[in-house]
Every structure is written in structure tokens, then in C-alpha cells.
Design a protein around this motif. Structure first.
Motif, short mmCIF file in Angstrom:
data_model
loop_
_atom_site.label_atom_id
_atom_site.label_comp_id
_atom_site.label_asym_id
_atom_site.label_seq_id
_atom_site.Cartn_x
_atom_site.Cartn_y
_atom_site.Cartn_z
N LYS A 114 46.28 50.47 36.07
CA LYS A 114 45.18 49.15 36.04
C LYS A 114 45.09 49.17 37.59
CE LYS A 114 46.66 47.14 31.49
NZ LYS A 114 47.55 48.05 31.22
N THR A 115 43.76 48.38 37.72
CA THR A 115 43.40 47.86 38.81
C THR A 115 44.16 46.63 39.31
OG1 THR A 115 41.53 46.72 38.10
CG2 THR A 115 41.17 48.90 38.94
N THR A 116 44.20 45.96 40.43
CA THR A 116 44.70 44.68 40.62
C THR A 116 44.15 43.67 39.97
OG1 THR A 116 45.64 45.60 42.89
CG2 THR A 116 45.16 43.20 42.50
N VAL A 117 42.67 43.67 40.05
CA VAL A 117 41.94 42.65 39.25
C VAL A 117 42.54 42.69 37.71
CG1 VAL A 117 39.66 41.86 38.60
CG2 VAL A 117 40.10 42.45 40.86
N GLU A 118 42.43 43.67 37.26
CA GLU A 118 42.63 43.91 35.90
C GLU A 118 44.01 43.41 35.45
OE1 GLU A 118 40.12 48.09 34.72
OE2 GLU A 118 42.12 48.13 35.31
N SER A 119 44.98 43.69 36.30
CA SER A 119 46.37 43.24 35.92
C SER A 119 46.42 41.74 36.11
CB SER A 119 47.44 43.87 37.26
OG SER A 119 47.77 45.22 36.97
N LEU A 120 45.87 41.14 37.12
CA LEU A 120 45.70 39.61 37.44
C LEU A 120 45.07 39.02 36.19
CD1 LEU A 120 44.85 39.43 41.17
CD2 LEU A 120 46.61 38.57 40.04
N ASP A 121 44.12 39.62 35.48
CA ASP A 121 43.34 39.14 34.43
C ASP A 121 44.41 38.97 33.16
OD1 ASP A 121 41.12 38.54 35.60
OD2 ASP A 121 40.08 40.39 34.85
N GLU A 122 45.29 40.32 33.27
CA GLU A 122 46.33 40.55 32.01
C GLU A 122 47.36 39.34 32.15
OE1 GLU A 122 47.31 44.09 31.02
OE2 GLU A 122 45.50 44.70 30.35
N CYS A 123 47.47 38.79 33.41
CA CYS A 123 48.77 37.98 33.63
C CYS A 123 48.42 36.55 32.84
CB CYS A 123 48.93 37.95 35.11
SG CYS A 123 50.20 38.90 35.74
N GLU A 124 47.34 36.18 32.75
CA GLU A 124 47.06 34.68 32.37
C GLU A 124 47.96 34.45 31.14
OE1 GLU A 124 43.67 31.46 31.87
OE2 GLU A 124 43.09 33.57 32.76
#
Length: 285
Positions: A114-124
Motif C-alpha cells: 500500500k502507499t503511505t497515503v493509503e495506509s494512513l487512510d486505513e489507520c483512522e
């Protein structure tokens, strides 16, 4: 020169130190290592990871290790890379969790596809659930200096992840030199800028010793005001998605340096050095 009176050392050997060993380490040996470390007085330890055994076979006994840590009454950290892992950690009554995201998208893709942005979105959702359960959240920023796939990692890339972690409510942010390519100059500058931008955030230094600069990088971070560091007994460790990366800064070496400087860690060099010999005996290297 800034010499803090007290520095917290978070022992990560049982998880980060052992995760990459190719030969299975018996659960009882892991428990013995945890007990030996606990007796030395560490305030926190990273002991296991709730990951699929297909990807990290060494962590296939995470539920049993968590139960054992609970029985000992330890404040321990378990890696939970996704919501399913968090649910397992909640069921196991884990007090603190760790989440990893690479500042380098190239590394993140190699690591979890996953890209960094995709991972950050999933973290929420993961952060929200952990907060509902009252669980302490440690947020790792991996490859915060250099990356084997993209080269230098910019400060803006680190800042992007830091911003999001802070907005989501991370209790501390761990800045990782995952492949051990950082140098004291960039370490000092990067931590100084982070502390200027986020004065109320608790940052942790996490250095690998690939180029034999983990100790001096730790010292550079101290000069930038950092007073929390990860280390691994015996210098064990490595990252399966970081070619050539070696172990973490050795706990006994970090304790020795800090004690000589006059900083209190609560750990005695002579005692951790004994445990180091046992930890090294578990390694196949």
C-alpha cells in the motif's frame, strides 16, 4: 551539550530483535528472554506482533506471549498492523499497540503493498477503535531518513505522516532509521524540526546499526531533546523488507554510553550484558 538526567529505554528485542530469525525460536525461550529482561527493570518492552504467520513465522505464538506478559504484569507493546490484528490484541488484553507506516511510499508498497497515503487512510478506524478501548498507541514512522528503494526520504514525507498520526491521536511517535543509513547531522536536524513543529508530542528514536552509527545517532537525537529510545538486547534485529539492514542499537551498548554520560536509565550494564549473551544464543546468525 544536553545531558538529560533520565532516559527511557524501551527494549524491543523480543519482537523486533527476533522477528527476522529464519529458524523458529521456541516459545519457552522467548518467555525466558522476556523474564530475564523484566527482572532488569525496563518500564516497557515490545514483545510480540499480531501478524499472519505466513509473513512473519517467528511471531506465530503472539497470543501465548501476550498471555504470558499479562501474567507477569508487564507493560508491553504488541505490533498491530491492521484492524484484525487490533481485534486480536484487544481480546488478548494488550496494554499498548504499535502501528507502522513508512515515510517512503516505495518502502510501504514493498512492506504491505500500500502507499503511505493509503495506509494512513486505513489507520483512522484502527486508531478510533484503540482509543475506544483505552489502549496506548505507539505510531512508528519507518524509513524516516533513507530508503533502499527511493533513496533519501524528505522531511516533508516524514511531516506528512507525523501530521496525520498526531491528528489521529497517537500517544507517541517513533522515528525509525529502519535501514541504518542515517547520520548524526540529519538525525539532529530532523528531530529538531519535529520537536519545533510539535512541542507537545512525545518522540522516540529507533536506530539500526548497519553502518555502526546507531550510538552516535542516538547521541545526536539526545542533543535535539529526545529522551526515549528503542534498543534490542544483543543488537538483534533486522527488517525483512530492507536489504542489508542489520540489528537495532544494542541495549547494553546504549546503557553503557548513557551511564558514562551520567544519564539514568534504571538498567545496569553488568546485568544487561549477561542477558545479552543469552539473547545472542537464540540467534542463528
Amino acid at each position: 551539550m544536553f545531558i538529560p538526567k533520565k532516559i527511557e529505554i524501551i527494549e524491543v528485542g523480543p519482537r523486533d530483535g527476533l522477528q527476522n530469525e529464519p529458524v523458529a525460536i521456541p516459545t519457552e525461550k522467548k518467555k525466558e528472554l522476556i523474564v530475564r529482561l523484566a527482572k532488569l527493570g525496563f518500564s516497557r518492552m515490545e514483545t510480540t506482533a499480531f501478524v499472519h504467520p505466513k509473513w512473519v513465522p517467528q511471531m506465530s505464538d503472539s497470543d501465548e506471549i501476550a498471555r504470558f506478559c499479562n501474567e507477569l504484569g508487564l507493560t508491553y507493546i504488541a505490533l498491530t498492523p491492521n484492524l484484525k490484528a487490533l481485534e486480536r490484541a484487544i481480546e488478548a488484553k494488550v496494554p499498548q499497540i504499535a502501528v507502522f507506516i513508512g515515510a517512503s511510499s516505495a518502502f510501504n508498497k514493498k512492506n504491505i503493498n500500500k502507499t503511505t497515503v493509503e495506509s494512513l487512510d486505513e489507520c483512522e478506524q484502527l486508531f478510533n477503535k484503540a482509543k475506544e478501548e483505552g489502549i496506548f498507541i505507539r505510531a512508528y514512522i519507518s524509513m524516516a531518513f533513507f530508503c533502499p528503494y527511493q533513496g533519501e526520504v524528505t522531511f516533508e514525507e516524514v511531516k506528512t505522516v507525523s501530521d496525520r498520526f498526531i491528528r489521529l491521536g497517537a500517544d507517541e511517535i517513533d522515528i525509525g532509521d529502519t535501514n541504518g543509513q542515517a547520520n548524526p547531522k540529519i538525525v539532529y536536524e530532523r528531530f529538531s524540526r519535529l520537536r519545533d513543529l510539535y512541542p507537545d508530542t512525545s518522540f522516540v528514536g529507533h536506530f539500526h546499526d548497519t553502518r555502526k552509527m546507531a550510538l552516535v545517532n542516538s547521541f545526536a537525537a539526545i542533543q535535539a531533546g529526545i529522551t526515549k529510545f528503542d534498543s534490542s538486547v544483543g543488537g538483534l534485529g533486522g527488517c525483512p523488507y530492507s536489504p542489508g539492514a542489520t540489528g537495532n542499537v544494542a541495549t547494553e551498548e546504549l546503557v553503557d554510553m548513557l551511564s558514562r554520560m551520567g544519564s539514568e536509565t534504571g538498567i545496569k550494564y553488568e546485568e544487561i550484558e549477561k542477558v545479552s549473551r543469552f539473547a545472542k544464543s537464540l540467534s542463528s546468525k
